[in-house]
Design a protein around this motif. Structure first.
Motif, mmCIF file in Angstrom:
data_model
loop_
_atom_site.group_PDB
_atom_site.id
_atom_site.type_symbol
_atom_site.label_atom_id
_atom_site.label_comp_id
_atom_site.label_asym_id
_atom_site.label_seq_id
_atom_site.Cartn_x
_atom_site.Cartn_y
_atom_site.Cartn_z
ATOM 1 N N UNK A 102 0.832 -1.215 0.000
ATOM 2 C CA UNK A 102 0.000 0.000 0.000
ATOM 3 C C UNK A 102 0.862 1.259 0.000
ATOM 4 N N UNK A 103 1.916 1.270 0.813
ATOM 5 C CA UNK A 103 2.786 2.444 0.906
ATOM 6 C C UNK A 103 3.549 2.661 -0.400
ATOM 7 N N UNK A 104 4.013 1.587 -1.008
ATOM 8 C CA UNK A 104 4.811 1.699 -2.225
ATOM 9 C C UNK A 104 4.019 2.291 -3.382
ATOM 10 N N UNK A 105 2.734 1.950 -3.459
ATOM 11 C CA UNK A 105 1.929 2.413 -4.591
ATOM 12 C C UNK A 105 1.129 3.678 -4.277
ATOM 13 N N UNK A 106 1.123 4.099 -3.020
ATOM 14 C CA UNK A 106 0.414 5.335 -2.674
ATOM 15 C C UNK A 106 1.085 6.536 -3.331
ATOM 16 N N UNK A 107 2.375 6.415 -3.536
ATOM 17 C CA UNK A 107 3.140 7.485 -4.201
ATOM 18 C C UNK A 107 4.023 6.823 -5.259
ATOM 19 N N UNK B 72 11.287 4.036 -3.977
ATOM 20 C CA UNK B 72 10.852 3.318 -2.778
ATOM 21 C C UNK B 72 11.437 3.928 -1.512
ATOM 22 N N UNK B 73 12.640 4.479 -1.605
ATOM 23 C CA UNK B 73 13.238 5.115 -0.432
ATOM 24 C C UNK B 73 12.334 6.219 0.094
ATOM 25 N N UNK B 74 11.764 7.001 -0.823
ATOM 26 C CA UNK B 74 10.879 8.091 -0.431
ATOM 27 C C UNK B 74 9.465 7.593 -0.125
ATOM 28 N N UNK B 75 8.967 6.685 -0.974
ATOM 29 C CA UNK B 75 7.588 6.221 -0.816
ATOM 30 C C UNK B 75 7.383 5.446 0.477
ATOM 31 N N UNK B 76 8.433 4.753 0.932
ATOM 32 C CA UNK B 76 8.307 3.929 2.134
ATOM 33 C C UNK B 76 8.774 4.635 3.400
ATOM 34 N N UNK B 77 9.112 5.925 3.291
ATOM 35 C CA UNK B 77 9.619 6.664 4.457
ATOM 36 C C UNK B 77 8.598 6.681 5.596
ATOM 37 N N UNK C 250 15.296 -1.762 2.600
ATOM 38 C CA UNK C 250 15.380 -2.092 1.173
ATOM 39 C C UNK C 250 16.708 -2.767 0.837
ATOM 40 N N UNK C 251 17.791 -2.187 1.317
ATOM 41 C CA UNK C 251 19.118 -2.757 1.038
ATOM 42 C C UNK C 251 19.227 -4.158 1.635
ATOM 43 N N UNK C 252 18.728 -4.321 2.846
ATOM 44 C CA UNK C 252 18.762 -5.637 3.492
ATOM 45 C C UNK C 252 17.934 -6.665 2.716
ATOM 46 N N UNK C 253 16.895 -6.176 2.024
ATOM 47 C CA UNK C 253 16.038 -7.068 1.238
ATOM 48 C C UNK C 253 16.584 -7.318 -0.166
ATOM 49 N N UNK C 254 17.680 -6.641 -0.497
ATOM 50 C CA UNK C 254 18.253 -6.808 -1.827
ATOM 51 C C UNK C 254 17.513 -6.035 -2.893
ATOM 52 N N UNK C 255 16.855 -4.959 -2.482
ATOM 53 C CA UNK C 255 16.080 -4.128 -3.414
ATOM 54 C C UNK C 255 16.710 -2.746 -3.473
ATOM 55 N N UNK C 256 16.863 -2.204 -4.668
ATOM 56 C CA UNK C 256 17.439 -0.875 -4.821
ATOM 57 C C UNK C 256 16.524 0.181 -4.222
ATOM 58 N N UNK C 257 17.061 1.066 -3.381
ATOM 59 C CA UNK C 257 16.243 2.152 -2.830
ATOM 60 C C UNK C 257 15.716 3.090 -3.913
ATOM 61 N N UNK C 258 16.339 3.075 -5.090
ATOM 62 C CA UNK C 258 15.906 3.936 -6.193
ATOM 63 C C UNK C 258 14.831 3.282 -7.064
ATOM 64 N N UNK C 259 14.511 2.022 -6.786
ATOM 65 C CA UNK C 259 13.476 1.331 -7.559
ATOM 66 C C UNK C 259 12.104 1.901 -7.224
ATOM 67 N N UNK C 260 11.124 1.540 -8.034
ATOM 68 C CA UNK C 260 9.739 1.937 -7.781
ATOM 69 C C UNK C 260 8.876 0.698 -7.617
#
Length: 307
Positions: A240-245, A250-255, A268-278
């Motif tokens: 929900x948070x990721x798609x709300x914005x 994702x770094x900003x959307x999940x803040x 995100x980094x711990x999950x192996x996902x780029x913070x710059x991804x959407x």
């Protein structure tokens, strides 16, 4: 010598038990029913279409099928031809009151295999009889996704689902990561099942004819649930948070979800996902890993506070 069918006889494809356009209008007139936009009611008036839905759903003779929003009973009758039992959930007072009599009149030898639940599907937490094995429904356009997700969550015995929904909703539900229409419904449906488009339905098989096309969506429940230490609610909160914005990284959307942008980046980094991804680029498994790392971080803080 009597030629009446045996009690367990199933009407064949030439049976006149199913509704045609004239039957639907006649019954609606007798009941004083006019389809309402408020409840997203569009009644199927074509017997070939409901048989196609049942066939595409792969309904088996031993299936217990739950149907949401049966309306006047077009699909209900076709399901009763093929399934062991059908449980229909209907919110409309007039339609719910009429459906058992309709089944008894048009398919008397299967009437004992039919049950009606007069309720809002979003409030249903139990059904009469054996657990349902399949969900087959022409879902009202305005509540299709929440009803679908509620039923999948509430009744884990549902193995196979086929729903008819607005074509745009069908595309969203079945969209893969990276698609322009991939979003919250896509990810949440994929949490429960393998999802795919299963066909299109034209407008002329409905009364009244809707202003949009319809699509069939098949959902086959995962044989093994996604393995995760996170709760479903925690994973869905990330989604929900990721798609709300969705235009933000994702770094900003999940803040907000994480407590800060820095905390989001850590998860995100711990999950192996780029913070710059959407969000639209992530699979459900990646959302699961993000939720797990937030949950693990929370647990670490709680444990350190107790020491």
């Amino acid at each position: 010598m009597s030629t009446s069918p045996a009690p367990d006889a199933v009407p064949d494809a030439s049976s006149d038990a199913l509704f045609g356009a004239a039957d639907i209008r006649e019954l609606a007139g007798a009941l004083g029913v006019r389809p309402t936009k408020q409840r997203g009611q569009n009644f199927v008036i074509d017997a070939n279409t409901v048989r196609r839905i049942v066939r595409t759903a792969g309904v088996r003779p031993d299936d217990v099928v739950v149907e949401v929003g049966p309306g006047l009973g077009s699909l209900t009758l076709a399901l009763l031809e093929a399934a062991e039992r059908v449980v229909a959930v209907e919110i409309d007072d007039v339609l719910a009151g009429a459906l058992p009599a309709t089944v008894a009149a048009r398919m008397p030898h299967r009437a004992d295999r039919f049950s009606l639940v007069h309720s809002d599907a979003m409030r249903v937490t139990e059904l009469p009889g054996p657990p349902p094995t399949a969900l087959v429904a022409n879902l009202p356009y305005n509540v299709a996704v929440p009803v679908l997700l509620h039923m999948l969550e509430t009744f884990p015995s549902i193995e196979r689902t086929l729903v008819m929904v607005q074509a745009e909703v069908a595309d969203r539900l079945a969209a893969p990561p990276g698609s322009k229409v991939y979003g919250v419904p896509s990810v949440k449906a994929n949490w429960y099942a393998e999802v795919k488009r299963a066909g299109s339905i034209g407008r002329n098989v409905f009364w009244p004819a809707p202003n949009v096309d319809s699509g069939l969506v098949s959902l086959v429940r995962r044989a093994e649930p996604l393995k995760t230490t996170a709760e479903r609610s925690e994973v869905f909160a990330v989604v929900d948070a990721a798609f709300a914005q969705r235009r933000k990284t994702l770094r900003a959307a999940l803040a907000g979800w994480a407590g800060s942008a820095a905390a989001a980046e850590t998860a995100l980094v711990a999950a192996g996902v780029s913070p710059q991804a959407r969000g639209e680029s992530l699979s459900v498994e990646e959302f699961v890993r993000i939720a797990e790392n937030k949950a693990e971080e929370k647990n670490d803080h709680e444990e350190s506070g107790q020491q």
